[in-house]
Motif scaffolding. Sequence first.
Motif, PDB file in Angstrom:
ATOM      1  N   THR A 226      40.320  67.904  77.507  1.00 58.26           N
ATOM      2  CA  THR A 226      41.500  67.315  77.615  1.00 58.26           C
ATOM      3  C   THR A 226      41.689  66.446  76.265  1.00 58.26           C
ATOM      4  N   VAL A 227      42.502  66.185  75.453  1.00 55.85           N
ATOM      5  CA  VAL A 227      42.511  65.062  74.344  1.00 55.85           C
ATOM      6  C   VAL A 227      41.839  63.793  74.583  1.00 55.85           C
ATOM      7  N   ASP A 228      42.239  63.348  76.213  1.00 56.89           N
ATOM      8  CA  ASP A 228      41.608  62.163  76.434  1.00 56.89           C
ATOM      9  C   ASP A 228      40.070  62.065  76.441  1.00 56.89           C
ATOM     10  N   GLN A 229      39.299  63.401  76.259  1.00 54.31           N
ATOM     11  CA  GLN A 229      37.991  63.435  76.383  1.00 54.31           C
ATOM     12  C   GLN A 229      37.287  63.307  74.955  1.00 54.31           C
ATOM     13  N   TRP A 230      38.346  63.146  74.023  1.00 56.87           N
ATOM     14  CA  TRP A 230      38.022  63.137  72.569  1.00 56.87           C
ATOM     15  C   TRP A 230      38.312  61.936  71.985  1.00 56.87           C
ATOM     16  N   PRO A 231      38.050  60.599  72.111  1.00 61.88           N
ATOM     17  CA  PRO A 231      38.359  59.388  71.475  1.00 61.88           C
ATOM     18  C   PRO A 231      38.009  59.495  70.026  1.00 61.88           C
ATOM     19  N   ASP A 232      38.380  58.492  69.170  1.00 65.29           N
ATOM     20  CA  ASP A 232      38.205  58.758  67.635  1.00 65.29           C
ATOM     21  C   ASP A 232      36.748  58.659  67.364  1.00 65.29           C
ATOM     22  N   ASP A 233      35.994  57.727  68.125  1.00 67.15           N
ATOM     23  CA  ASP A 233      34.465  57.706  67.842  1.00 67.15           C
ATOM     24  C   ASP A 233      33.831  59.001  67.960  1.00 67.15           C
ATOM     25  N   ARG A 234      34.115  59.675  69.011  1.00 66.75           N
ATOM     26  CA  ARG A 234      33.385  61.026  69.395  1.00 66.75           C
ATOM     27  C   ARG A 234      33.558  62.020  68.402  1.00 66.75           C
ATOM     28  N   ILE A 235      34.924  61.950  67.859  1.00 68.77           N
ATOM     29  CA  ILE A 235      35.600  63.159  66.874  1.00 68.77           C
ATOM     30  C   ILE A 235      34.597  62.973  65.563  1.00 68.77           C
ATOM     31  N   TRP A 236      34.357  61.476  65.218  1.00 73.21           N
ATOM     32  CA  TRP A 236      33.679  61.359  63.758  1.00 73.21           C
ATOM     33  C   TRP A 236      32.357  61.573  64.087  1.00 73.21           C
ATOM     34  N   SER A 237      31.402  61.119  65.018  1.00 73.60           N
ATOM     35  CA  SER A 237      30.052  61.477  65.541  1.00 73.60           C
ATOM     36  C   SER A 237      30.038  62.920  65.798  1.00 73.60           C
ATOM     37  N   GLU A 238      30.837  63.763  66.336  1.00 70.13           N
ATOM     38  CA  GLU A 238      30.506  65.062  66.535  1.00 70.13           C
ATOM     39  C   GLU A 238      30.582  65.880  65.195  1.00 70.13           C
ATOM     40  N   LEU A 239      31.578  65.527  64.287  1.00 75.00           N
ATOM     41  CA  LEU A 239      31.579  66.173  62.893  1.00 75.00           C
ATOM     42  C   LEU A 239      30.409  66.019  62.281  1.00 75.00           C
ATOM     43  N   ALA A 240      30.099  64.677  62.135  1.00 73.84           N
ATOM     44  CA  ALA A 240      28.782  64.388  61.494  1.00 73.84           C
ATOM     45  C   ALA A 240      27.597  65.241  61.997  1.00 73.84           C
ATOM     46  N   ALA A 241      27.406  65.406  63.252  1.00 73.63           N
ATOM     47  CA  ALA A 241      26.224  65.904  63.896  1.00 73.63           C
ATOM     48  C   ALA A 241      26.591  67.505  63.667  1.00 73.63           C
ATOM     49  N   ARG A 242      27.684  68.172  63.573  1.00 69.97           N
ATOM     50  CA  ARG A 242      27.671  69.584  63.507  1.00 69.97           C
ATOM     51  C   ARG A 242      27.561  69.972  61.947  1.00 69.97           C
ATOM     52  N   PHE A 243      28.083  69.073  61.091  1.00 65.94           N
ATOM     53  CA  PHE A 243      27.923  69.218  59.469  1.00 65.94           C
ATOM     54  C   PHE A 243      26.542  68.868  59.138  1.00 65.94           C
ATOM     55  N   GLY A 244      25.757  68.137  59.677  1.00 67.95           N
ATOM     56  CA  GLY A 244      24.460  67.657  59.326  1.00 67.95           C
ATOM     57  C   GLY A 244      24.624  66.637  58.496  1.00 67.95           C
ATOM     58  N   THR A 245      25.471  66.003  58.135  1.00 63.71           N
ATOM     59  CA  THR A 245      25.785  65.015  56.912  1.00 63.71           C
ATOM     60  C   THR A 245      27.066  64.166  57.052  1.00 63.71           C
ATOM     61  N   PRO A 246      26.815  62.963  56.664  1.00 59.67           N
ATOM     62  CA  PRO A 246      27.945  61.951  56.943  1.00 59.67           C
ATOM     63  C   PRO A 246      29.234  62.726  56.523  1.00 59.67           C
ATOM     64  N   VAL A 247      30.367  62.276  57.389  1.00 60.55           N
ATOM     65  CA  VAL A 247      31.669  62.860  57.198  1.00 60.55           C
ATOM     66  C   VAL A 247      32.570  61.498  56.842  1.00 60.55           C
ATOM     67  N   ALA A 248      33.646  61.459  55.960  1.00 57.31           N
ATOM     68  CA  ALA A 248      34.309  60.558  55.545  1.00 57.31           C
ATOM     69  C   ALA A 248      35.179  60.259  56.686  1.00 57.31           C
ATOM     70  N   SER A 249      35.213  58.972  57.348  1.00 57.90           N
ATOM     71  CA  SER A 249      36.290  58.809  58.506  1.00 57.90           C
ATOM     72  C   SER A 249      37.448  57.806  58.012  1.00 57.90           C
ATOM     73  N   GLY A 250      38.485  57.798  58.839  1.00 58.98           N
ATOM     74  CA  GLY A 250      39.576  57.173  58.639  1.00 58.98           C
ATOM     75  C   GLY A 250      40.652  57.233  59.949  1.00 58.98           C
ATOM     76  N   PRO A 251      41.835  56.649  59.492  1.00 60.33           N
ATOM     77  CA  PRO A 251      42.768  56.649  60.908  1.00 60.33           C
ATOM     78  C   PRO A 251      43.088  58.075  61.290  1.00 60.33           C
ATOM     79  N   ILE A 252      43.163  58.334  62.485  1.00 58.98           N
ATOM     80  CA  ILE A 252      43.583  59.596  63.100  1.00 58.98           C
ATOM     81  C   ILE A 252      44.984  59.534  63.318  1.00 58.98           C
TER      82      ILE A 252
END
Length: 384
Positions: A226-252
């Motif tokens: 569900t969307v509720d399982q994906w708060p903003d902080d989890r989205i950005w941390s998961e993207l960085a983990a899967r890319f293996g490199t920092p990902v630019a973050s901002g307003p969702i």
Amino acid sequence: MNETTTSVVIIGAGVAGLTLGNFLLRNGIDCVILEKHRREYVEQRQRAGTIDSFGVRMFREWGLAEVLEGDRIPEAEGGFWIDGEEMPIETGDDNESIFCPQQVLVRNLTDVFLRAGGDLRFEAADITLDGIDDRRPVVRYAGNTRAVFGDLVAGCDGDRGISRAAIPPDALTRHSHEYGYAWLSVLAEVPAKPSGMAIHSRGLAGVISRGATASRLYLQCRLDDTVDQWPDDRIWSELAARFGTPVASGPIVSKQLVPLRSVVHTPMHHGRLYLLGDAAHIVPPMSAKGIHLALHDAEVFARAAIHRYQRNDPSLLDEYSATCLRHIWNYQAFATWITDLMHNAGDPTYAGEFRKQVARAELQRQFTSPAANRLFSELTAGTN
């Protein structure tokens, strides 16, 4: 009742409808485009952002190269990461694909159509379609107070539009495939840095540009998430983990879960009604071929209609569905292959370790075999 008569009634002012309208208008065939939404809404919808080589060349050949101009992003380059390691990508010397946010393309197509004197009616609410088996079908709107009669009707109003629903159920067959996983699709107000796709044991991830300050983010997830399982902080941390490199973050701005599927409706016409784009077929976003297929449908139908009016020959209209479907199934095959490949190569809990290793071997072939890479490049460019 306010009545209009035209040659072709086009329902929907998206990529397919506007492209078709411009092609017809430039060849002396009158048409009316009906769109239920406001112009501001249509021109701000954040959708796909890639126009492949087929689309770029098609617009140039029809004298519409200007619709590719504006705030497109030709300098944006996509990368590809496997387990945090960036891989080399060879796109081929003849690949002319560009990043052009769909809202930019739609805005440009609208401007060109209106500048040429085209009849485009926004806020055409409550559209209904009657008489598609008759010689003169009619499209009504605004509470049946306005009507447009035409020889032909082009249904370009998407998967949930009224066009396909107007075809008798027993006259249409739905072919579909569910992939068994979903994407969390996120629109963020941030440049795409890095830009591209990542395969990781945690699942697939994507960061795709939608403009100079906007990105579409994708994260492979479970169908029952569900969307509720994906708060903003989890989205950005998961993207960085899967890319293996920092990902630019901002307003969702928005989040939605998208189960991946392929759908084809056959045949793509009934009586005087012809289906184009998402009204006839859906491809998973992994393939990036939604715009490609919509543009191909529009060109095939435009050539058939021009042939009908300029030569009094309806043969190409009769062949419209068969012509389109040959191309559609070719790209559904590509979409199925690339979607399964990219997802199986990552998280083994979906299809198992055997399928993961097979997918990894297939991926390696793309980097080591010129023949495999050439075919992949052709399909990516939309020229196969």
